[in-house]
Structures are given as C-alpha cells and as structure tokens.
Design a protein around this motif. Structure first.
Motif, mmCIF file in Angstrom:
data_model
loop_
_atom_site.group_PDB
_atom_site.id
_atom_site.type_symbol
_atom_site.label_atom_id
_atom_site.label_comp_id
_atom_site.label_asym_id
_atom_site.label_seq_id
_atom_site.Cartn_x
_atom_site.Cartn_y
_atom_site.Cartn_z
ATOM 1 N N LEU A 186 9.214 4.233 -19.992
ATOM 2 C CA LEU A 186 9.935 3.109 -19.858
ATOM 3 C C LEU A 186 11.078 3.915 -18.508
ATOM 4 O O LEU A 186 11.661 3.152 -18.371
ATOM 5 C CB LEU A 186 10.031 2.219 -20.402
ATOM 6 C CG LEU A 186 8.733 1.541 -21.291
ATOM 7 C CD1 LEU A 186 8.786 0.688 -22.439
ATOM 8 C CD2 LEU A 186 8.129 0.839 -19.487
ATOM 9 N N SER A 187 11.725 4.025 -19.269
ATOM 10 C CA SER A 187 13.016 5.984 -18.693
ATOM 11 C C SER A 187 12.395 5.707 -17.533
ATOM 12 O O SER A 187 13.417 5.379 -16.800
ATOM 13 C CB SER A 187 13.252 6.353 -19.802
ATOM 14 O OG SER A 187 13.221 6.505 -21.069
ATOM 15 N N TRP A 188 11.419 6.914 -17.495
ATOM 16 C CA TRP A 188 10.686 6.748 -15.598
ATOM 17 C C TRP A 188 10.681 5.866 -15.010
ATOM 18 O O TRP A 188 11.712 5.466 -13.643
ATOM 19 C CB TRP A 188 9.500 7.416 -15.900
ATOM 20 C CG TRP A 188 9.369 8.304 -14.709
ATOM 21 C CD1 TRP A 188 9.426 9.652 -13.925
ATOM 22 C CD2 TRP A 188 8.236 7.343 -13.737
ATOM 23 N NE1 TRP A 188 8.936 10.012 -12.553
ATOM 24 C CE2 TRP A 188 8.015 7.858 -12.684
ATOM 25 C CE3 TRP A 188 8.054 6.348 -13.607
ATOM 26 C CZ2 TRP A 188 7.955 7.665 -11.645
ATOM 27 C CZ3 TRP A 188 7.554 5.699 -11.993
ATOM 28 C CH2 TRP A 188 7.090 6.906 -11.202
ATOM 29 N N TRP A 189 10.051 4.121 -15.591
ATOM 30 C CA TRP A 189 10.625 3.673 -14.536
ATOM 31 C C TRP A 189 12.514 2.985 -14.362
ATOM 32 O O TRP A 189 12.120 2.640 -13.554
ATOM 33 C CB TRP A 189 9.191 2.188 -15.519
ATOM 34 C CG TRP A 189 8.654 2.404 -14.820
ATOM 35 C CD1 TRP A 189 7.189 2.666 -15.524
ATOM 36 C CD2 TRP A 189 8.007 2.220 -13.760
ATOM 37 N NE1 TRP A 189 6.094 3.283 -14.866
ATOM 38 C CE2 TRP A 189 6.502 2.622 -13.673
ATOM 39 C CE3 TRP A 189 7.743 1.916 -12.524
ATOM 40 C CZ2 TRP A 189 5.297 2.101 -12.628
ATOM 41 C CZ3 TRP A 189 7.371 1.780 -11.077
ATOM 42 C CH2 TRP A 189 5.901 2.314 -11.249
ATOM 43 N N GLN A 190 12.868 3.088 -15.470
ATOM 44 C CA GLN A 190 14.154 2.665 -15.528
ATOM 45 C C GLN A 190 15.149 2.968 -14.091
ATOM 46 O O GLN A 190 15.539 2.961 -13.541
ATOM 47 C CB GLN A 190 14.845 2.833 -16.233
ATOM 48 C CG GLN A 190 16.011 2.295 -16.272
ATOM 49 C CD GLN A 190 17.069 2.381 -18.053
ATOM 50 O OE1 GLN A 190 16.252 3.322 -18.634
ATOM 51 N NE2 GLN A 190 18.136 1.251 -17.758
ATOM 52 N N ALA A 191 14.269 4.619 -14.042
ATOM 53 C CA ALA A 191 15.294 5.914 -12.893
ATOM 54 C C ALA A 191 14.494 5.153 -11.285
ATOM 55 O O ALA A 191 15.423 5.739 -10.604
ATOM 56 C CB ALA A 191 15.166 7.400 -13.561
ATOM 57 N N LYS A 192 13.273 4.378 -11.689
ATOM 58 C CA LYS A 192 12.797 4.844 -10.222
ATOM 59 C C LYS A 192 11.667 3.512 -9.825
ATOM 60 O O LYS A 192 12.103 3.270 -9.339
ATOM 61 C CB LYS A 192 11.440 5.633 -10.694
ATOM 62 C CG LYS A 192 10.889 6.172 -10.915
ATOM 63 C CD LYS A 192 11.434 8.047 -9.427
ATOM 64 C CE LYS A 192 11.244 8.833 -10.342
ATOM 65 N NZ LYS A 192 11.359 9.790 -8.267
ATOM 66 N N ILE A 233 0.650 -0.994 -0.357
ATOM 67 C CA ILE A 233 -0.565 0.142 0.330
ATOM 68 C C ILE A 233 1.352 0.909 -0.152
ATOM 69 O O ILE A 233 0.564 2.388 -0.538
ATOM 70 C CB ILE A 233 -1.477 -0.088 0.965
ATOM 71 C CG1 ILE A 233 -1.590 -0.990 0.996
ATOM 72 C CG2 ILE A 233 -1.878 1.378 1.567
ATOM 73 C CD1 ILE A 233 -3.308 -1.307 2.149
ATOM 74 N N MET A 234 2.249 1.378 0.611
ATOM 75 C CA MET A 234 2.896 2.381 0.450
ATOM 76 C C MET A 234 3.640 2.714 -0.776
ATOM 77 O O MET A 234 3.763 4.292 -1.405
ATOM 78 C CB MET A 234 3.593 2.433 2.486
ATOM 79 C CG MET A 234 3.440 2.315 3.633
ATOM 80 S SD MET A 234 2.363 3.944 4.042
ATOM 81 C CE MET A 234 4.032 4.893 3.433
ATOM 82 N N GLU A 235 3.515 1.648 -0.723
ATOM 83 C CA GLU A 235 4.505 1.619 -2.476
ATOM 84 C C GLU A 235 3.560 2.468 -3.284
ATOM 85 O O GLU A 235 3.987 2.922 -4.331
ATOM 86 C CB GLU A 235 4.895 -0.063 -3.206
ATOM 87 C CG GLU A 235 5.933 0.143 -4.012
ATOM 88 C CD GLU A 235 6.944 -0.278 -4.128
ATOM 89 O OE1 GLU A 235 7.541 -0.904 -5.544
ATOM 90 O OE2 GLU A 235 7.331 -0.596 -3.546
ATOM 91 N N PHE A 247 10.751 1.886 -6.464
ATOM 92 C CA PHE A 247 9.381 1.008 -6.610
ATOM 93 C C PHE A 247 9.404 -0.067 -6.607
ATOM 94 O O PHE A 247 9.224 -0.658 -8.110
ATOM 95 C CB PHE A 247 7.912 1.874 -6.931
ATOM 96 C CG PHE A 247 8.118 3.563 -7.116
ATOM 97 C CD1 PHE A 247 7.346 3.981 -5.486
ATOM 98 C CD2 PHE A 247 8.194 4.196 -7.793
ATOM 99 C CE1 PHE A 247 6.957 5.000 -5.636
ATOM 100 C CE2 PHE A 247 8.032 5.511 -7.506
ATOM 101 C CZ PHE A 247 7.270 5.596 -6.356
ATOM 102 N N PRO A 248 10.310 -1.509 -6.072
ATOM 103 C CA PRO A 248 10.739 -2.465 -7.102
ATOM 104 C C PRO A 248 9.540 -3.321 -7.007
ATOM 105 O O PRO A 248 9.927 -4.088 -8.242
ATOM 106 C CB PRO A 248 11.436 -2.777 -5.446
ATOM 107 C CG PRO A 248 11.421 -2.259 -4.185
ATOM 108 C CD PRO A 248 10.937 -1.168 -4.700
ATOM 109 N N LEU A 249 8.450 -3.638 -6.445
ATOM 110 C CA LEU A 249 7.374 -4.040 -6.444
ATOM 111 C C LEU A 249 6.424 -3.982 -7.804
ATOM 112 O O LEU A 249 5.910 -4.370 -8.489
ATOM 113 C CB LEU A 249 6.593 -4.650 -5.146
ATOM 114 C CG LEU A 249 7.380 -4.784 -3.918
ATOM 115 C CD1 LEU A 249 6.054 -4.430 -2.936
ATOM 116 C CD2 LEU A 249 7.772 -6.421 -4.292
ATOM 117 N N LEU A 250 6.523 -2.558 -8.073
ATOM 118 C CA LEU A 250 5.366 -1.741 -8.931
ATOM 119 C C LEU A 250 5.873 -2.257 -10.406
ATOM 120 O O LEU A 250 5.358 -2.049 -10.940
ATOM 121 C CB LEU A 250 5.701 -0.570 -8.986
ATOM 122 C CG LEU A 250 3.522 -0.505 -7.594
ATOM 123 C CD1 LEU A 250 3.571 1.242 -7.662
ATOM 124 C CD2 LEU A 250 2.418 -0.763 -8.007
#
Length: 455
Positions: free
Chosen positions: A388-394, A369-371, A398-401
C-alpha cells in the motif's frame, strides 16, 4: 454513558466507512455457553493507503440459520452502514447456508482459507488418531492429577528446563492439536521421567510414537506458519493466498521423501490429496488472481493468467474512467493572456489544431492497456515491504489502477476477524454475567461494538 459513547464512536466509524470506495465483509456465527446464538459482521477497507478494519455489528441471532434468514441479516447490516453497493467480497467459512446466503445477495463469496486448512489437516490427522489419543490421555492425566503436575514441575526444575505445562487440544481446531504435540516434544524428557517416578497407570508413548510425533510436528509446522500469516487484518493478506497455497503443496510433497515413519507418510499423502482437491485451479480464481496481480510484490503470475486478467482490467479501468466525475471547466484566462493568444494565434494555429485533434482521438481502452502494461513492467518490491505504501508513492503514475487496487487489496484471506469478536463476546457474556442479554440486549451490542472498535 455507554449509549452516548456508542453513538459517538459509531458516528465516527460511519463517516470513515462511508468514504471507503470498496469494502470487504467477513461474517460468522457462534453459540455462547449460555446457548445463545450470535452473528458478527466486520468491514475491511483501505483508508489513506492503510488497511482499516471495524466491527459493524454483533447481535443475537434467534431465527433458524437458513440461507434466507442469514441473507436478510447481512443485507440489513450492509444497508445500515450504507455499504450494500460497495461490497467487493464477503468472506465466511465453508458452511452451505452462509455460502448460499452470500450468493443470494449476489456478492462475491470467498471461503475462509484458515477454515479450509482446518478441514484439510483435521481430516488428515485421522491417520494418526491412535497416537494423538495417547498423547491426549497423558495431557489429561497431568491436568487432572495435582500430584503428577507438581512432580512434573519438580522434575523440570531438576533438569534445568523451563516449567511448561502440557497443552490440551480443542476438538475443532487443528492447530491446537499441533500445539499439544509440539509442547509434548518440548517437555518429552520431563514427561518420561515423571511418569516413571510416580509409577503412573497411564500408558506412556513408545520410542516409535515419539518419533512419529516429532515428524508430524515438522510436517505441520508450515501449515501453522501459513495460518498465522493469513489471519491478520492490519495488512494485506488475500494477495498472498495463491503463493502460500502453492508453497504448502510443494513443501508437503517434498516431505514424502524425508519422513521415515509409515503413518506419517500416510498423513503426508492425505494432506497432498486434500490440497489437490481444495486448491485445484486456484490460480484461475478471478478475484484471487486480480488481488495477487495488484500486489507489487507478487505480480509475476504465469503469462496465460496475466493475459486473461489484462482483458478484465481493461473493462475495470474503463469503468473507472466512466465513473470519474466530469473535469471542471478551466478558469477564464487573464487579460494579458488573451492579448498574447490573439497576437500569436495565427502562428500557433496549425500546432494547436493538431494537438486538439490528437487529444480528441485518444482511446480510453488504449490508455488502460498502456497503464496496465507499464505497471507490469515495474520491478517487484521486496516481500517485507508494504504494497500500500508503494501504491501511495505511485498513485500519480497509475491513477486508474489505484482505483481498481482499492477494490482488491482490501479483501482479507480469512473470516478470523469475525471469529475474534466472539472471543471478546465470550469475555463480556459469561455464566456470571448472563443476565445482561435478556435485560438489555442493546447494551450488550454496544459493549461488544466498543470493545472491538475503540482504539
């Protein structure tokens, strides 16, 4: 040479597809000019935070196109590529047989948005059929008469405008009708002058009909833009569907107050009515909403939808935690570390006991929930940026998401990738080269595969 190249390329793609955590499939069927039926299956997945697509198979389909037969072939291809348990969505047209086949396999089915828009617009265009038929007659006249075609070019040169030919439409593609009407507007003056100069027997368009064509092109332009936008396979598309469909509805509804020709008003009303039916409660489609929510450009969905998805995300994230491999055992401490721990253990014992207790009491659901909440609080990125570049940086934040995202943003909005395969197949299997199929069907499959997948 071709079989060896095929084996090499297929092995390379097999390795890449096997590593993909989730895949989206598209499929379609086609009949060639030589009356041979083919079926294609393409695969889409996220690899190193890039959208990746490949053709899995394009083969001759000789059985009846029943749902059961289609399901058998789809499952065969999926098993050959070892993705039968990784399919998060399968995109196809709206035909009842393929829709049922995908449901038989218990895969999530999503109808091709380009095909849906084609049905919406083609049905609405019946309102202006009389005018469209007159335009088609003019176009056919210039394509059949060499004298008229040459005179049109001469007239365009004299007027100092580009030498453009009228475009013919394809009966099954609404955007070909749009292209035909748009081209007629572009060369309107040259068409009118040429028909008058050669005293053609064909009936020209009236001034009111020219005005109708102009307004129809303005109304259909957004549909053309959306179709082009969603037909790509090199970037994320499914997350745009909710916004683009709602945007189309709003823009088309506004046209009811701007168009002046009565027939165009009827066209707009027909478009609005069809979209109201096709896009009804679209935002409550779980897959589409999840895909949109996981795109950092578009995640500001209505609060009701977000709350529903929060419940679902908790389950998805918890599932990712359960499927995660067990953490490796920590390395044994060095001798100096052991001595230091022994010396300070009495001092730190109370703190260590509390820290260990806190760690053991951590709730995976609360972490999930917190993530999700932290992600939703992140600011939106610009529409032109790559999600996808944003997710790569994050990814570390957010390892689970990230794992959930890989199973949603890989979904494509249309089955156009499968349809494109048939364009390539038509170039390989022509009336002059039709013997390649009965003599060597495997060679045909190899050629199609290499044509689609070689860089």
């Amino acid at each position: 040479m071709i079989p060896k190249l095929y084996d090499t390329e297929r092995a390379l793609w097999q390795e890449r597809v096997t590593k993909a955590p989730s895949v989206c499939l598209t499929t379609d069927c086609w009949t060639s000019r030589t009356t041979c039926s083919f079926m294609s299956v393409t695969c889409h997945f996220i690899e190193d935070y890039k959208m990746t697509s490949c053709l899995l198979d394009c083969f001759e389909f000789t059985d009846r196109h029943t749902a059961e037969n289609l399901a058998v072939e789809l499952l065969r291809v999926a098993k050959e590529w070892q993705v039968e348990d990784k399919v998060v969505c399968c995109v196809s047209d709206n035909a009842a047989n393929i829709t049922k086949a995908i449901k038989v396999l218990k895969w999530t089915h999503h109808p091709c948005l380009a095909h849906t828009l084609n049905l919406v617009v083609r049905d609405a265009l019946k309102v202006i059929k009389t005018t469209v038929d007159k335009v088609k007659a003019v176009v056919e006249f210039f394509h059949k008469s060499t004298v008229a075609a040459q005179k049109l070019k001469s007239t365009q040169r004299q007027m100092g405008i580009p030498e453009l030919r009228p475009k013919q439409e394809c009966a099954t593609r609404w955007n070909s009708t749009f292209d035909m009407l748009k081209r007629m507007l572009e060369i309107k003056d040259a068409i009118i002058s040429t028909l008058a100069l050669i005293n053609a027997s064909i009936e020209p368009l009236s001034q009111e009909e020219w005005e109708l064509v102009k307004e129809v092109c303005a109304v259909l332009q957004p549909f053309q833009e959306v179709t082009v936008e969603i037909s790509a396979d090199s970037y994320v598309t499914a997350s745009k569907m909710l916004l683009l469909c709602k945007g189309l509805q709003l823009v088309t509804a506004e046209n009811q107050w701007t168009v002046t020709v009565q027939k165009v008003k009827e066209l707009v009303a027909a478009l609005c009515s069809a979209m109201d039916r096709k896009f009804l409660r679209m935002e409550y489609n779980t897959v589409l909403s999840e895909t949109t929510l996981l795109d950092p450009r578009f995640k500001n969905l209505p609060s009701v939808i977000v709350e529903l998805l929060m419940k679902l995300f908790r389950g998805l994230v918890q599932q990712q935690q359960q499927n995660a491999p067990p953490s490796s055992q920590p390395a044994p401490p060095l001798q100096g570390q052991v001595e230091e721990e022994q010396q300070t253990s009495a001092v730190w014992r109370l703190f260590d006991d509390r820290a260990t207790g806190d760690a053991s009491r951590r709730n995976p659901t609360a972490d999930a929930i917190m993530e999700v909440r932290s992600y939703l609080e992140e600011p939106l990125i610009q529409r032109a940026e790559d999600p996808l570049s944003w997710w790569q940086a994050k990814a570390s934040v957010f390892p689970l998401l990230v794992k959930v995202m890989e199973g949603r943003l890989c979904i494509v909005a249309t089955s156009v990738p499968s349809e494109r395969i048939f364009s390539k197949t038509g170039q390989i299997l022509t009336e002059r080269r039709n013997r390649i199929r009965p003599i060597s069907p495997s060679k045909l499959r190899h050629l199609i595969f290499l044509n689609a997948n070689l860089p």
